[in-house]
Design a protein around this motif. Structure first.
Motif, PDB file in Angstrom:
ATOM      1  N   PRO A  73     -58.602   7.685  59.922  1.00  0.00           N
ATOM      2  CA  PRO A  73     -58.888   8.906  59.140  1.00  0.00           C
ATOM      3  C   PRO A  73     -58.583   8.752  57.652  1.00  0.00           C
ATOM      4  CG  PRO A  73     -57.719   9.456  61.164  1.00  0.00           C
ATOM      5  CD  PRO A  73     -57.661   7.965  61.025  1.00  0.00           C
ATOM      6  N   SER A  74     -57.426   8.183  57.323  1.00  0.00           N
ATOM      7  CA  SER A  74     -57.081   8.036  55.901  1.00  0.00           C
ATOM      8  C   SER A  74     -58.036   7.065  55.210  1.00  0.00           C
ATOM      9  CB  SER A  74     -55.628   7.566  55.738  1.00  0.00           C
ATOM     10  OG  SER A  74     -55.404   6.318  56.367  1.00  0.00           O
ATOM     11  N   ALA A  75     -58.490   6.035  55.920  1.00  0.00           N
ATOM     12  CA  ALA A  75     -59.439   5.080  55.349  1.00  0.00           C
ATOM     13  C   ALA A  75     -60.764   5.757  55.035  1.00  0.00           C
ATOM     14  CB  ALA A  75     -59.660   3.920  56.308  1.00  0.00           C
ATOM     15  N   VAL A  76     -61.218   6.622  55.936  1.00  0.00           N
ATOM     16  CA  VAL A  76     -62.468   7.356  55.708  1.00  0.00           C
ATOM     17  C   VAL A  76     -62.335   8.231  54.468  1.00  0.00           C
ATOM     18  CG1 VAL A  76     -63.989   9.149  56.620  1.00  0.00           C
ATOM     19  CG2 VAL A  76     -63.196   7.309  58.120  1.00  0.00           C
ATOM     20  N   HIS A  77     -61.211   8.933  54.335  1.00  0.00           N
ATOM     21  CA  HIS A  77     -61.003   9.805  53.181  1.00  0.00           C
ATOM     22  C   HIS A  77     -60.967   8.999  51.872  1.00  0.00           C
ATOM     23  CE1 HIS A  77     -60.531  13.572  55.201  1.00  0.00           C
ATOM     24  NE2 HIS A  77     -59.548  13.145  55.964  1.00  0.00           N
ATOM     25  N   VAL A  78     -60.232   7.908  51.882  1.00  0.00           N
ATOM     26  CA  VAL A  78     -60.138   7.068  50.681  1.00  0.00           C
ATOM     27  C   VAL A  78     -61.507   6.530  50.302  1.00  0.00           C
ATOM     28  CG1 VAL A  78     -59.239   4.878  49.789  1.00  0.00           C
ATOM     29  CG2 VAL A  78     -57.723   6.447  51.023  1.00  0.00           C
ATOM     30  N   ASP A  79     -62.253   6.094  51.296  1.00  0.00           N
ATOM     31  CA  ASP A  79     -63.574   5.517  51.067  1.00  0.00           C
ATOM     32  C   ASP A  79     -64.536   6.553  50.511  1.00  0.00           C
ATOM     33  OD1 ASP A  79     -64.658   2.841  51.488  1.00  0.00           O
ATOM     34  OD2 ASP A  79     -66.162   3.803  52.737  1.00  0.00           O
ATOM     35  N   GLN A  80     -64.550   7.734  51.109  1.00  0.00           N
ATOM     36  CA  GLN A  80     -65.478   8.778  50.683  1.00  0.00           C
ATOM     37  C   GLN A  80     -65.137   9.312  49.294  1.00  0.00           C
ATOM     38  OE1 GLN A  80     -65.413  11.688  53.856  1.00  0.00           O
ATOM     39  NE2 GLN A  80     -66.951  10.587  55.054  1.00  0.00           N
ATOM     40  N   ALA A  81     -63.880   9.142  48.886  1.00  0.00           N
ATOM     41  CA  ALA A  81     -63.468   9.581  47.551  1.00  0.00           C
ATOM     42  C   ALA A  81     -63.929   8.612  46.466  1.00  0.00           C
ATOM     43  CB  ALA A  81     -61.952   9.746  47.494  1.00  0.00           C
ATOM     44  N   ILE A  83     -62.737   5.477  45.969  1.00  0.00           N
ATOM     45  CA  ILE A  83     -61.640   4.638  45.463  1.00  0.00           C
ATOM     46  C   ILE A  83     -62.066   3.169  45.510  1.00  0.00           C
ATOM     47  CG2 ILE A  83     -59.235   3.962  45.813  1.00  0.00           C
ATOM     48  CD1 ILE A  83     -59.616   6.884  44.962  1.00  0.00           C
ATOM     49  N   ASP A  84     -61.773   2.414  44.457  1.00  0.00           N
ATOM     50  CA  ASP A  84     -62.208   1.019  44.364  1.00  0.00           C
ATOM     51  C   ASP A  84     -61.536   0.116  45.397  1.00  0.00           C
ATOM     52  OD1 ASP A  84     -63.906   1.437  42.104  1.00  0.00           O
ATOM     53  OD2 ASP A  84     -62.132   1.459  40.812  1.00  0.00           O
ATOM     54  N   ILE A  85     -60.198   0.226  45.495  1.00  0.00           N
ATOM     55  CA  ILE A  85     -59.431  -0.665  46.369  1.00  0.00           C
ATOM     56  C   ILE A  85     -58.631   0.158  47.367  1.00  0.00           C
ATOM     57  CG2 ILE A  85     -57.726  -2.526  46.497  1.00  0.00           C
ATOM     58  CD1 ILE A  85     -58.298  -3.112  43.554  1.00  0.00           C
TER      59      ILE A  85
END
Length: 362
Positions: A73-81, A83-85
């Protein structure tokens, strides 16, 4: 008929080929950028962040964004935001597993979290932390564990802490093995035993010069970027100016090439005393998600306790009337009269529930 069949086979082949390509693109971030050996076509750098993308941002002096993630879940949120890395940090030991330090985190722990993040992030460059004890003993140990983070964890690169001695040797060996490495200097949480705790670094002239030397050594070893943690802003500015690779700051001022923070920290995920104890002073909270979560959980507990949940609207599954009568008859025939009565009573509420669900859908 023949032409129709052939067209369907051709279209089906295209569909299968696209499906396979999508699955491969999800699993591996850094596909070949040049079709030197007839491999995959160049990927769109906007869709998938690569080292070349980061180098371009660095050259153009565009800030690089980096954030941690520890699960799907946190990876999906970071990705959709956008974020570069996305860093799968060994800070997982503190913010997810409840440890006071990162030291207890193992390779198996990291691999578990890396795999989950890799399934959720399709755009961000994925970097996995090499945990304490996984790279210091020898270059071969470092290369072996770095390889595992890519092959088994689905990462694009690894990060290690420290810019001296065996740390630099390890970084160089991993780079020579064909694996991208991000360095980390300043406060290095894995070395708190030697540092005497979580303390800011580079606050004296000699200390600042030492951190600079460590950063230069990591650059020389082949690192593509270096994290600067808990340093005075002038020191970070000097290091960033002296290096020819990006610096990613965390509690190191605004003069770095980019910034990184911990997912749980910026969201204000938890208010537990343990977590408050390990939340750094330099972190800015962009939300108070923890308060919302607490309110929702308390509401759930209260509704279960007072019997308002599940309501009729949340009990949607029905039995056919004939089947229900048969079931009640079976219960009575088996001498389970109380069970039959309970089923009969529940069926009346179920019938009303069905009417409620239909009304809601309308």
């Amino acid at each position: 008929m023949y032409r129709t069949t052939m067209r369907r086979l051709r279209d089906g082949g295209k569909y299968l080929s696209n499906a396979i390509r999508k699955r491969e693109n999800r699993s591996y971030s850094n596909l070949p950028c040049d079709t030197v050996y007839g491999g995959p076509k160049p990927q769109d750098p906007v869709k998938r962040v690569t080292l070349r993308h980061l180098a371009s941002k660095y050259t153009k002096k565009k800030p690089i964004t980096m954030l941690t993630a520890y699960d799907y879940p946190s990876a999906v949120h970071v990705d959709q935001a956008g974020i570069d890395i996305c860093l799968v940090g060994d800070s997982v030991g503190m913010v997810v597993h409840g440890h006071d330090t990162t030291l207890p985190v193992t390779m198996d722990d990291m691999l578990l979290h890396c795999r989950a993040v890799a399934r959720g992030a399709r755009r961000s460059l994925l970097v996995g932390d090499l945990p304490f004890g996984s790279y210091e003993q020898s270059p071969s140990q470092a290369v072996a564990n770095a390889t595992r983070l890519l092959k088994e964890g689905g990462m694009d690169a690894v990060k290690l802490e420290g810019g001296y001695g065996s740390r630099v040797t390890a970084a160089k060996a991993i780079v020579e093995a064909g694996i991208a490495v991000m360095g980390h200097v300043g406060l290095t949480p894995q070395a708190i035993s030697a540092l005497g705790g979580f303390r800011p670094q580079g606050q004296t002239s000699s200390g600042a010069k030492m951190v600079l030397e460590h950063a230069l050594a990591l650059q020389e070893s082949g690192c593509f970027a270096i994290v600067l943690e808990c340093l005075p802003s002038p020191v970070s500015a000097a290091i960033t100016s002296a290096l020819k690779i990006p610096t990613i700051g965390i509690g190191a001022g605004s003069k770095c090439s980019g910034q990184v923070l911990v997912y749980h920290d910026i969201l204000g995920m938890m208010q537990h005393p343990h977590y408050v104890k390990v939340t750094p002073k330099f972190c800015k909270q962009y939300a108070q998600v923890g308060n919302i979560v607490n309110e929702a959980l308390v509401s759930y507990r209260e509704e279960v306790t007072n019997g308002t949940f599940p309501s009729r609207a949340h009990s949607p599954y029905q039995m056919d009337a004939a089947e229900l009568d048969s079931f009640i008859g079976e219960l009575e025939g088996s001498g389970l009269s109380l069970a039959a009565e309970a089923a009969s009573t529940a069926s009346k509420g179920s019938s009303e529930n069905n009417e409620t669900v239909v009304q809601v859908k309308r």
